[in-house]
Design an enzyme around this catalytic site. Structure first.
Site, PDB file in Angstrom:
ATOM      1  N   SER A 190       0.834  -1.192   0.000  1.00  0.00           N
ATOM      2  CA  SER A 190       0.000   0.000   0.000  1.00  0.00           C
ATOM      3  C   SER A 190       0.877   1.254   0.000  1.00  0.00           C
ATOM      4  CB  SER A 190      -0.962  -0.042   1.197  1.00  0.00           C
ATOM      5  OG  SER A 190      -1.985   0.915   1.060  1.00  0.00           O
ATOM      6  N   GLU A 252      -9.283  -5.679  -5.352  1.00  0.00           N
ATOM      7  CA  GLU A 252      -8.998  -4.371  -4.754  1.00  0.00           C
ATOM      8  C   GLU A 252      -9.899  -3.302  -5.354  1.00  0.00           C
ATOM      9  OE1 GLU A 252      -5.201  -3.097  -3.652  1.00  0.00           O
ATOM     10  OE2 GLU A 252      -4.248  -5.035  -3.984  1.00  0.00           O
ATOM     11  N   HIS A 294      -7.477  -5.704  -0.882  1.00  0.00           N
ATOM     12  CA  HIS A 294      -6.316  -4.891  -0.509  1.00  0.00           C
ATOM     13  C   HIS A 294      -5.695  -5.378   0.798  1.00  0.00           C
ATOM     14  CE1 HIS A 294      -3.823  -1.299  -0.800  1.00  0.00           C
ATOM     15  NE2 HIS A 294      -4.082  -1.028   0.466  1.00  0.00           N
TER      16      HIS A 294
END
Length: 313
Positions: A190, A252, A294
């Site tokens: 991330s 995601e 995610h």
């Protein structure tokens, strides 16, 4: 004692992975299991590991979690993995690396066992949103609105954080462990993936492998897509030819619709741009992990990335 050694603040000999336990009487009453009294209970510690605190030149303190292989180092030293968000992923990455490098069982591929160095923050057990936002985001003249995303109050400290890794953390690790400086790996997820790519684009010689999982390419109006063009120009004449792995989860939200052409994810767009550099400047791979979000992609992506990253450059 050296100056670097004095910077380490010993913080215990084990990394504690603590889980909550029901009181002894409640467990016995509901399950019939004859647990020993709670005075004999203790947190689980990852074998061959420790955690320390290390201060940067600016006075910021980091929690550093380290694990090392069983047995002697090979002649050139151990490969080393530096991983971000260390409080959250240290145990997962350490055990995954050990399973892949043990010299027995179906998973063994003859890969060298690494030292794992997880960079985290004191006083947290997971993600420190405030500090990671500053440490993991590149400097910029201005910062665009995050569109409702929850960020820390400060941004743009990635170069300072890179200085800490290069000038303070690496020398401290190398003073205590035999490290192969030609086999260094940087991993992040991330905002950590954003940082990994920024490190690649600005200091490609710092590591031999860069692993960016679900990188936040959306940040600051896709700032990374500007950085990659400057990197492409410099890389034409560079000697460093690092290995780059970019991946994301199939499910995601947002990550698959941010490319300028609107037909692919921003992560795939960036991977293709890096593959297209002249003279085979980089060894680039891209993966989409089926069914993963995610959050759930992290352990899957690390496990898939390790065999390639641990292969000697």
């Amino acid at each position: 004692m050296s100056r670097l050694s004095r910077q380490w603040l010993a913080f215990g000999a084990g990394v504690l992975l603590v889980s909550a336990c029901l009181p002894f009487t409640a467990v016995e009453a509901t399950t019939g299991v004859n647990w020993q009294p709670p005075t004999t209970a203790s947190p689980y510690a990852v074998p061959r590991s420790e955690q320390r605190q290390l201060a940067s030149a600016r006075g910021d303190t980091y929690q550093i979690m380290i694990s090392w292989p069983d047995g002697d180092a090979p002649p050139g030293g151990f490969p080393v993995i530096y991983v971000l968000d260390g409080n959250a992923v240290f145990g997962t990455l350490t055990e995954t690396a050990r399973r892949l490098t043990r010299p027995y069982g179906p998973d063994y591929k003859g890969l060298p066992a690494p030292v794992v160095v997880a960079i985290g923050y004191p006083g947290v057990t997971g993600i420190d949103r405030e500090r990671r936002t500053f440490d993991y985001t590149p400097p910029a003249e201005q910062f665009a609105d995050a569109g409702g995303m929850r960020l820390g109050s400060r941004q743009g400290g990635a170069d300072l954080f890179l200085d800490f890794i290069e000038q303070t953390l690496k020398p401290a690790i190398e003073a205590d462990f035999p490290i192969d400086r030609s086999h260094q790996i940087l991993m992040g997820h991330s905002f950590g993936g954003l940082f990994v790519l920024h490190a690649l684009f600005t200091r490609p010689q710092a590591f031999q492998s860069y692993v960016a999982v679900s990188p936040s390419i959306w940040w600051n109006d896709r700032h990374l897509l500007k950085e990659v063009e400057r990197f492409a120009e410099r890389q034409k004449h560079a000697l460093a030819r690092p290995r780059v792995q970019i991946s994301l989860g199939e499910r995601e939200q947002g990550g698959r619709s941010l490319a300028p052409d609107g037909r692919q994810s921003a992560a795939e767009f960036l991977a293709n741009r890096l593959r297209g550099l002249e003279h085979g400047a980089l060894d680039v791979s891209f993966r989409v992990h089926a069914g993963e979000t995610h959050g759930s992609v992290v352990p899957v992506a690390l496990a898939r990335a390790l065999p390639e990253a641990l292969r000697k450059p």
